[in-house]
Design a protein around this motif. Structure first.
Motif, PDB file in Angstrom:
ATOM      1  N   GLY A 252     -23.185 -26.337  67.046  1.00  0.00           N
ATOM      2  CA  GLY A 252     -21.987 -27.034  67.504  1.00  0.00           C
ATOM      3  C   GLY A 252     -22.268 -28.230  68.387  1.00  0.00           C
ATOM      4  N   LYS A 253     -23.441 -28.842  68.196  1.00  0.00           N
ATOM      5  CA  LYS A 253     -23.795 -30.013  68.992  1.00  0.00           C
ATOM      6  C   LYS A 253     -23.399 -31.290  68.248  1.00  0.00           C
ATOM      7  N   PRO A 254     -22.848 -32.274  68.944  1.00  0.00           N
ATOM      8  CA  PRO A 254     -22.574 -33.564  68.298  1.00  0.00           C
ATOM      9  C   PRO A 254     -23.897 -34.219  67.939  1.00  0.00           C
ATOM     10  N   VAL A 255     -23.962 -34.821  66.752  1.00  0.00           N
ATOM     11  CA  VAL A 255     -25.222 -35.407  66.323  1.00  0.00           C
ATOM     12  C   VAL A 255     -25.081 -36.919  66.156  1.00  0.00           C
ATOM     13  N   LEU A 256     -26.138 -37.599  66.558  1.00  0.00           N
ATOM     14  CA  LEU A 256     -26.234 -39.053  66.464  1.00  0.00           C
ATOM     15  C   LEU A 256     -27.449 -39.357  65.607  1.00  0.00           C
ATOM     16  N   VAL A 257     -27.242 -40.069  64.476  1.00  0.00           N
ATOM     17  CA  VAL A 257     -28.340 -40.321  63.552  1.00  0.00           C
ATOM     18  C   VAL A 257     -28.420 -41.797  63.196  1.00  0.00           C
ATOM     19  N   ARG A 258     -29.591 -42.192  62.737  1.00  0.00           N
ATOM     20  CA  ARG A 258     -29.741 -43.512  62.151  1.00  0.00           C
ATOM     21  C   ARG A 258     -29.093 -43.462  60.766  1.00  0.00           C
ATOM     22  N   ASP A 259     -28.437 -44.518  60.374  1.00  0.00           N
ATOM     23  CA  ASP A 259     -27.725 -44.547  59.100  1.00  0.00           C
ATOM     24  C   ASP A 259     -28.711 -44.833  57.963  1.00  0.00           C
ATOM     25  N   TRP A 265     -24.591 -37.891  53.137  1.00  0.00           N
ATOM     26  CA  TRP A 265     -23.603 -36.801  52.989  1.00  0.00           C
ATOM     27  C   TRP A 265     -22.809 -36.574  54.282  1.00  0.00           C
ATOM     28  N   LEU A 266     -23.282 -37.115  55.389  1.00  0.00           N
ATOM     29  CA  LEU A 266     -22.564 -36.987  56.655  1.00  0.00           C
ATOM     30  C   LEU A 266     -21.536 -38.108  56.792  1.00  0.00           C
ATOM     31  N   GLU A 267     -20.375 -37.787  57.319  1.00  0.00           N
ATOM     32  CA  GLU A 267     -19.311 -38.775  57.472  1.00  0.00           C
ATOM     33  C   GLU A 267     -19.280 -39.290  58.908  1.00  0.00           C
ATOM     34  N   ASP A 268     -19.549 -40.569  59.046  1.00  0.00           N
ATOM     35  CA  ASP A 268     -19.574 -41.206  60.364  1.00  0.00           C
ATOM     36  C   ASP A 268     -18.215 -41.079  61.049  1.00  0.00           C
ATOM     37  N   LEU A 273     -22.143 -39.367  64.496  1.00  0.00           N
ATOM     38  CA  LEU A 273     -22.078 -40.809  64.706  1.00  0.00           C
ATOM     39  C   LEU A 273     -23.322 -41.405  64.075  1.00  0.00           C
ATOM     40  N   LYS A 274     -23.134 -42.504  63.341  1.00  0.00           N
ATOM     41  CA  LYS A 274     -24.246 -43.176  62.687  1.00  0.00           C
ATOM     42  C   LYS A 274     -24.448 -44.557  63.278  1.00  0.00           C
ATOM     43  N   VAL A 275     -25.716 -44.952  63.392  1.00  0.00           N
ATOM     44  CA  VAL A 275     -26.052 -46.299  63.867  1.00  0.00           C
ATOM     45  C   VAL A 275     -26.767 -47.020  62.737  1.00  0.00           C
ATOM     46  N   SER A 301     -17.656 -29.539  66.941  1.00  0.00           N
ATOM     47  CA  SER A 301     -16.881 -28.553  66.185  1.00  0.00           C
ATOM     48  C   SER A 301     -16.871 -28.885  64.698  1.00  0.00           C
ATOM     49  N   ASN A 302     -16.694 -30.161  64.373  1.00  0.00           N
ATOM     50  CA  ASN A 302     -16.715 -30.582  62.972  1.00  0.00           C
ATOM     51  C   ASN A 302     -18.087 -30.354  62.348  1.00  0.00           C
ATOM     52  N   ALA A 303     -19.141 -30.622  63.118  1.00  0.00           N
ATOM     53  CA  ALA A 303     -20.505 -30.434  62.624  1.00  0.00           C
ATOM     54  C   ALA A 303     -20.771 -28.963  62.324  1.00  0.00           C
ATOM     55  N   ALA A 304     -20.317 -28.078  63.215  1.00  0.00           N
ATOM     56  CA  ALA A 304     -20.515 -26.645  63.007  1.00  0.00           C
ATOM     57  C   ALA A 304     -19.815 -26.179  61.734  1.00  0.00           C
ATOM     58  N   GLU A 305     -18.620 -26.671  61.516  1.00  0.00           N
ATOM     59  CA  GLU A 305     -17.875 -26.289  60.311  1.00  0.00           C
ATOM     60  C   GLU A 305     -18.581 -26.797  59.053  1.00  0.00           C
ATOM     61  N   ARG A 306     -19.086 -28.016  59.108  1.00  0.00           N
ATOM     62  CA  ARG A 306     -19.775 -28.601  57.949  1.00  0.00           C
ATOM     63  C   ARG A 306     -21.070 -27.855  57.637  1.00  0.00           C
ATOM     64  N   SER A 307     -21.718 -27.334  58.658  1.00  0.00           N
ATOM     65  CA  SER A 307     -23.017 -26.675  58.484  1.00  0.00           C
ATOM     66  C   SER A 307     -22.911 -25.337  57.768  1.00  0.00           C
TER      67      SER A 307
END
Length: 327
Positions: A252-259, A265-268, A273-275, A301-307
């Protein structure tokens, strides 16, 4: 049906490849499929996870016996560079070797659609996308370790963190510079350092990192990393999937990734969050946005549901279907 589920150099290879093999064997247990971890030709399917010389030797002999060969495409020349000392020099000759090795299989298992598209430039062997999955049980009770691990590494929330081997390819330079740009925040990279295996540039980045950037080294209970961290920052330049990312999402951690293409498959703005820009500014802005606890909670919360779609229980039947198809 019996599977020869072989992992060459099993006692030496760590990180994501090792975790993937552990996950696969748990999935085989879940679906009740018998297997041996020995490279046996007395089985219905020969499944190899690392196409080293010994795996290639067995794969050739399996084919001569009309025994189907399945191989995971954990390793590519593209993600081999900027890992450990000498890997950049080895990356170029690695590709033709892998083209021949993967070409011995009857079916290739790719951990992501990005990896599949890459592997299809190596060989015309049939490919199937099956995620490495995430072991949700492995993270159970991680919350109870929060105080212990924050005290151990002197971390004050919100903590920006990353989990895994400290490798330049995974965005080490960005992580360190981001800590330098945000001296008011604590940054922690949980995972083995292995400095003797690192190149000079990687070692210098680690040794000259600012005081608010902590490299913990090996962590005895990885749940502690997900307990201590608040923002999972993964500025990797190349990845086949990213088990640690799936684990952070599950926690359930918010994730920040390079785009990058791997994370298409992840929605910014929804799952993460995508950079997309090459400089550090986009990451600084994203960290500022995640300083809001409500935003962290929403994305986490959204990340946990997607996982949930990546749980071992959800992925396991895909292996059974593949084995039945090739056998």
């Amino acid at each position: 049906m019996k599977i020869s589920h072989y992992f060459e150099l099993e006692d030496h290879v760590t990180g994501g490849i090792h975790e993937s093999v552990v996950h696969q064997r748990k999935m085989l247990d879940l679906i009740g499929l018998p297997y041996t971890t020995e490279p046996s030709l007395d089985a219905d399917v020969f499944h190899c996870n690392l196409m080293g010389p010994r795996s290639v030797w067995y794969a050739k002999r399996a084919r001569r016996r009309n025994m189907p060969v399945v191989a995971n495409t954990h390793v590519t020349a593209e993600d081999f560079g900027d890992s450990f000392r000498f890997t950049n020099a080895l990356a170029k000759p690695l590709r033709p070797y892998l083209e021949r090795a993967y070409g011995l299989a009857d079916a290739l298992v790719c951990p992501s659609e990005y990896n599949q598209r890459l592997i299809e430039t190596y060989t015309d062997v049939s490919t199937t996308v099956i995620s490495n999955g995430v072991d949700r049980g492995k993270l159970e009770g991680f919350e109870s370790l929060e105080a212990e691990y924050r005290e151990r590494y002197d971390l004050r929330p919100p903590v920006v963190f990353l989990v895994g081997h400290v490798i330049k390819r995974k965005g080490l330079e960005t992580f360190v510079e981001l800590a330098r740009q945000k001296p008011d925040l604590d940054f922690a990279w949980f995972g083995p350092l292995d400095l003797s295996l690192k190149g000079r540039e990687t070692t210098e980045l680690i040794e000259t990192a600012p005081e608010n950037c902590t490299f913990t080294g090996y962590v005895d209970d990885i749940r502690g990393a997900f307990a201590a961290g608040d923002i999972f920052c993964f500025p990797t330049h190349e990845e086949n999937e990213g088990i640690a990312l799936l684990e952070a999402m599950t926690a359930g951690k918010p994730v920040l990734v390079r785009d990058i293409e791997t994370f298409s498959w992840l929605e910014d703005g929804t799952d993460c969050l995508k950079v997309s820009e090459s400089g550090i500014g986009g990451f600084v802005d994203a960290i500022d946005r995640l300083s809001d606890p409500a935003e962290r909670d929403r994305l986490g919360s959204n990340a946990a549901e997607r996982s949930e779609a990546f749980s071992l229980e959800s992925v396991a039947n895909q292996y059974q279907s593949l084995y039945e198809e090739v056998a």
